[in-house]
Design a protein around this motif. Structure first.
Motif, PDB file in Angstrom:
ATOM      1  N   SER A 132       0.825  -1.223   0.000  1.00  9.13           N
ATOM      2  CA  SER A 132       0.000   0.000   0.000  1.00  9.13           C
ATOM      3  C   SER A 132       0.852   1.263   0.000  1.00  9.13           C
ATOM      4  O   SER A 132       0.492   2.284  -0.649  1.00  9.13           O
ATOM      5  CB  SER A 132      -0.946  -0.002   1.207  1.00  9.13           C
ATOM      6  OG  SER A 132      -0.196  -0.077   2.418  1.00  9.13           O
ATOM      7  N   ALA A 133       1.973   1.257   0.707  1.00  5.22           N
ATOM      8  CA  ALA A 133       2.828   2.449   0.744  1.00  5.22           C
ATOM      9  C   ALA A 133       3.426   2.719  -0.622  1.00  5.22           C
ATOM     10  O   ALA A 133       3.496   3.886  -1.067  1.00  5.22           O
ATOM     11  CB  ALA A 133       3.927   2.259   1.779  1.00  5.22           C
ATOM     12  N   LEU A 134       3.868   1.673  -1.342  1.00  2.00           N
ATOM     13  CA  LEU A 134       4.418   1.842  -2.679  1.00  2.00           C
ATOM     14  C   LEU A 134       3.329   2.299  -3.656  1.00  2.00           C
ATOM     15  O   LEU A 134       3.583   3.123  -4.552  1.00  2.00           O
ATOM     16  CB  LEU A 134       5.042   0.538  -3.164  1.00  2.00           C
ATOM     17  CG  LEU A 134       6.292   0.067  -2.420  1.00  2.00           C
ATOM     18  CD1 LEU A 134       6.774  -1.280  -2.978  1.00  2.00           C
ATOM     19  CD2 LEU A 134       7.418   1.102  -2.499  1.00  2.00           C
ATOM     20  N   THR A 135       2.133   1.792  -3.482  1.00  2.00           N
ATOM     21  CA  THR A 135       1.030   2.186  -4.359  1.00  2.00           C
ATOM     22  C   THR A 135       0.697   3.676  -4.158  1.00  2.00           C
ATOM     23  O   THR A 135       0.391   4.407  -5.137  1.00  2.00           O
ATOM     24  CB  THR A 135      -0.208   1.319  -4.084  1.00  2.00           C
ATOM     25  OG1 THR A 135       0.109  -0.052  -4.383  1.00  2.00           O
ATOM     26  CG2 THR A 135      -1.381   1.758  -4.939  1.00  2.00           C
ATOM     27  N   ALA A 136       0.789   4.149  -2.920  1.00  2.00           N
ATOM     28  CA  ALA A 136       0.511   5.562  -2.637  1.00  2.00           C
ATOM     29  C   ALA A 136       1.553   6.454  -3.296  1.00  2.00           C
ATOM     30  O   ALA A 136       1.221   7.515  -3.877  1.00  2.00           O
ATOM     31  CB  ALA A 136       0.483   5.795  -1.135  1.00  2.00           C
ATOM     32  N   VAL A 137       2.841   6.070  -3.243  1.00  2.00           N
ATOM     33  CA  VAL A 137       3.900   6.851  -3.877  1.00  2.00           C
ATOM     34  C   VAL A 137       3.717   6.847  -5.391  1.00  2.00           C
ATOM     35  O   VAL A 137       3.885   7.892  -6.066  1.00  2.00           O
ATOM     36  CB  VAL A 137       5.285   6.296  -3.494  1.00  2.00           C
ATOM     37  CG1 VAL A 137       6.389   7.006  -4.279  1.00  2.00           C
ATOM     38  CG2 VAL A 137       5.519   6.429  -2.008  1.00  2.00           C
ATOM     39  N   ALA A 138       3.367   5.699  -5.982  1.00  2.00           N
ATOM     40  CA  ALA A 138       3.142   5.595  -7.420  1.00  2.00           C
ATOM     41  C   ALA A 138       1.964   6.483  -7.831  1.00  2.00           C
ATOM     42  O   ALA A 138       1.994   7.142  -8.895  1.00  2.00           O
ATOM     43  CB  ALA A 138       2.889   4.143  -7.801  1.00  2.00           C
ATOM     44  N   SER A 139       0.920   6.522  -7.003  1.00  2.00           N
ATOM     45  CA  SER A 139      -0.261   7.338  -7.329  1.00  2.00           C
ATOM     46  C   SER A 139       0.088   8.826  -7.342  1.00  2.00           C
ATOM     47  O   SER A 139      -0.377   9.586  -8.212  1.00  2.00           O
ATOM     48  CB  SER A 139      -1.376   7.070  -6.305  1.00  2.00           C
ATOM     49  OG  SER A 139      -2.501   7.860  -6.568  1.00  2.00           O
ATOM     50  N   GLU A 140       0.879   9.316  -6.391  1.00  3.85           N
ATOM     51  CA  GLU A 140       1.277  10.722  -6.348  1.00  3.85           C
ATOM     52  C   GLU A 140       2.047  11.102  -7.602  1.00  3.85           C
ATOM     53  O   GLU A 140       1.831  12.199  -8.180  1.00  3.85           O
ATOM     54  CB  GLU A 140       2.116  11.000  -5.103  1.00  3.85           C
ATOM     55  CG  GLU A 140       1.334  10.982  -3.794  1.00  3.85           C
ATOM     56  CD  GLU A 140       2.210  11.311  -2.601  1.00  3.85           C
ATOM     57  OE1 GLU A 140       3.421  11.639  -2.807  1.00  3.85           O
ATOM     58  OE2 GLU A 140       1.717  11.245  -1.467  1.00  3.85           O
ATOM     59  N   HIS A 141       2.972  10.218  -8.077  1.00  2.00           N
ATOM     60  CA  HIS A 141       3.788  10.563  -9.247  1.00  2.00           C
ATOM     61  C   HIS A 141       2.943  10.507 -10.520  1.00  2.00           C
ATOM     62  O   HIS A 141       3.088  11.386 -11.407  1.00  2.00           O
ATOM     63  CB  HIS A 141       4.967   9.611  -9.369  1.00  2.00           C
ATOM     64  CG  HIS A 141       5.930  10.005 -10.419  1.00  2.00           C
ATOM     65  ND1 HIS A 141       6.592  11.234 -10.421  1.00  2.00           N
ATOM     66  CD2 HIS A 141       6.373   9.355 -11.550  1.00  2.00           C
ATOM     67  CE1 HIS A 141       7.393  11.326 -11.456  1.00  2.00           C
ATOM     68  NE2 HIS A 141       7.280  10.193 -12.175  1.00  2.00           N
ATOM     69  N   SER A 142       2.049   9.546 -10.651  1.00  2.00           N
ATOM     70  CA  SER A 142       1.183   9.493 -11.834  1.00  2.00           C
ATOM     71  C   SER A 142       0.274  10.727 -11.888  1.00  2.00           C
ATOM     72  O   SER A 142       0.011  11.289 -12.976  1.00  2.00           O
ATOM     73  CB  SER A 142       0.318   8.229 -11.801  1.00  2.00           C
ATOM     74  OG  SER A 142       1.123   7.065 -11.984  1.00  2.00           O
ATOM     75  N   THR A 143      -0.219  11.166 -10.727  1.00  3.03           N
ATOM     76  CA  THR A 143      -1.073  12.359 -10.668  1.00  3.03           C
ATOM     77  C   THR A 143      -0.293  13.580 -11.122  1.00  3.03           C
ATOM     78  O   THR A 143      -0.815  14.436 -11.882  1.00  3.03           O
ATOM     79  CB  THR A 143      -1.606  12.554  -9.229  1.00  3.03           C
ATOM     80  OG1 THR A 143      -2.394  11.408  -8.859  1.00  3.03           O
ATOM     81  CG2 THR A 143      -2.469  13.810  -9.133  1.00  3.03           C
ATOM     82  N   TRP A 144       0.937  13.717 -10.684  1.00  3.43           N
ATOM     83  CA  TRP A 144       1.774  14.843 -11.075  1.00  3.43           C
ATOM     84  C   TRP A 144       2.064  14.799 -12.572  1.00  3.43           C
ATOM     85  O   TRP A 144       1.987  15.844 -13.249  1.00  3.43           O
ATOM     86  CB  TRP A 144       3.080  14.826 -10.274  1.00  3.43           C
ATOM     87  CG  TRP A 144       4.007  15.954 -10.634  1.00  3.43           C
ATOM     88  CD1 TRP A 144       3.993  17.219 -10.128  1.00  3.43           C
ATOM     89  CD2 TRP A 144       5.059  15.894 -11.593  1.00  3.43           C
ATOM     90  NE1 TRP A 144       4.986  17.987 -10.698  1.00  3.43           N
ATOM     91  CE2 TRP A 144       5.659  17.181 -11.614  1.00  3.43           C
ATOM     92  CE3 TRP A 144       5.569  14.907 -12.417  1.00  3.43           C
ATOM     93  CZ2 TRP A 144       6.741  17.508 -12.445  1.00  3.43           C
ATOM     94  CZ3 TRP A 144       6.633  15.242 -13.245  1.00  3.43           C
ATOM     95  CH2 TRP A 144       7.225  16.515 -13.257  1.00  3.43           C
ATOM     96  N   MET A 145       2.441  13.656 -13.127  1.00  5.07           N
ATOM     97  CA  MET A 145       2.738  13.531 -14.560  1.00  5.07           C
ATOM     98  C   MET A 145       1.498  13.872 -15.385  1.00  5.07           C
ATOM     99  O   MET A 145       1.579  14.567 -16.425  1.00  5.07           O
ATOM    100  CB  MET A 145       3.241  12.123 -14.924  1.00  5.07           C
ATOM    101  CG  MET A 145       4.620  11.809 -14.426  1.00  5.07           C
ATOM    102  SD  MET A 145       5.308  10.271 -15.160  1.00  5.07           S
ATOM    103  CE  MET A 145       4.135   9.032 -14.538  1.00  5.07           C
ATOM    104  N   ASN A 146       0.310  13.376 -14.975  1.00  3.34           N
ATOM    105  CA  ASN A 146      -0.918  13.634 -15.715  1.00  3.34           C
ATOM    106  C   ASN A 146      -1.267  15.123 -15.658  1.00  3.34           C
ATOM    107  O   ASN A 146      -1.740  15.715 -16.661  1.00  3.34           O
ATOM    108  CB  ASN A 146      -2.056  12.807 -15.131  1.00  3.34           C
ATOM    109  CG  ASN A 146      -3.343  12.948 -15.911  1.00  3.34           C
ATOM    110  OD1 ASN A 146      -3.390  12.641 -17.116  1.00  3.34           O
ATOM    111  ND2 ASN A 146      -4.404  13.419 -15.253  1.00  3.34           N
ATOM    112  N   ALA A 147      -1.021  15.751 -14.474  1.00  3.48           N
ATOM    113  CA  ALA A 147      -1.342  17.167 -14.304  1.00  3.48           C
ATOM    114  C   ALA A 147      -0.405  18.038 -15.106  1.00  3.48           C
ATOM    115  O   ALA A 147      -0.810  19.109 -15.621  1.00  3.48           O
ATOM    116  CB  ALA A 147      -1.288  17.567 -12.832  1.00  3.48           C
TER     117      ALA A 147
END
Length: 222
Positions: A132-147
């Motif tokens: 879950s911790a790795l998934t949270a870090v991956a989600s933050e970076h994907s959100t930034w790249m998409n934004a």
């Protein structure tokens, strides 16, 4: 005249003694009568030469004939060379192929994890599980790249992937990013055919995190 004759006739006879010399020669005053003892014939008895052994010993039995010079036969001991024992060939053990499951059901995360583990197991590696911790870090970076419409490993404020993991109170050792693949099979295949991304997929990991925001995807490993 008659008286004289009578005296002559009665004159006592004096015996004559025989003398025997050392050479067995008999000498007498008168010629002896034939008193020579009969000759004793000595017959030479020749003993027949007979060899009578005390014990008859049978000739020795040998494995080979005697030598030509009539020397006693000798038993020849031959050294028996035992060939080295050859260990039996080990029976080849057939390792059954890992059971690969179908990955056509579930959401994108479920299908992607199924594809990931099937591929790793077929390469003799362990399966992974989500963290879950790795998934949270991956989600933050994907959100930034998409934004920001930016495909990069350098994230917000110039952060690198391992720094983002530290900020999320975890650790990580590899990261894959992609854009434009919105299904699990296409996303996984895009990373698998790329040598650098494939090396991350087959790395020495036990955990992973995955996030897809818009068309930007992030996959982090530990």
């Amino acid at each position: 005249m008659c008286a004289v004759l009578l005296v002559f006739l009665y004159r006592p006879h004096k015996p004559e003694w025989a003398t025997v010399s050392a050479n067995n020669v008999v000498s007498t005053t008168e010629k002896p009568n034939k008193l020579t003892p009969p000759k004793t014939e000595t017959k030479a008895i020749e003993a027949s030469a007979q060899v009578i052994p005390e014990q008859v010993t049978p000739p020795p039995v040998v494995s080979q004939s005697a030598s030509k010079n009539n020397n006693p036969a000798k038993t020849i001991k031959r050294k028996v060379v035992t060939p080295p024992s050859v260990p039996p060939k080990p029976t080849p053990v057939t390792v059954p192929s890992p059971s690969l499951i179908s990955c056509n059901t579930g959401d994108l995360s479920t299908q992607f994890l199924c594809l990931m583990n099937n591929y790793r197991l077929s390469n003799g590696l362990n399966a992974l599980s989500y963290d879950s911790a790795l998934t949270a870090v991956a989600s933050e970076h994907s959100t930034w790249m998409n934004a920001t419409a930016t495909l990069s490993h350098i994230g917000e404020n110039g952060s690198k992937f391992y720094q983002r993991c530290q900020a999320g109170l975890t650790t990580c050792d590899a990261e894959n990013v992609a854009r434009g693949y919105t299904t699990a099979p296409k996303l996984f295949e895009a990373w698998r055919v790329s040598p650098d991304h494939n090396a991350n997929i087959l790395g020495s990991h036990t955990k992973m995190g995955l996030s897809l925001v818009g068309s930007y995807a992030t996959n982090i490993f530990r």
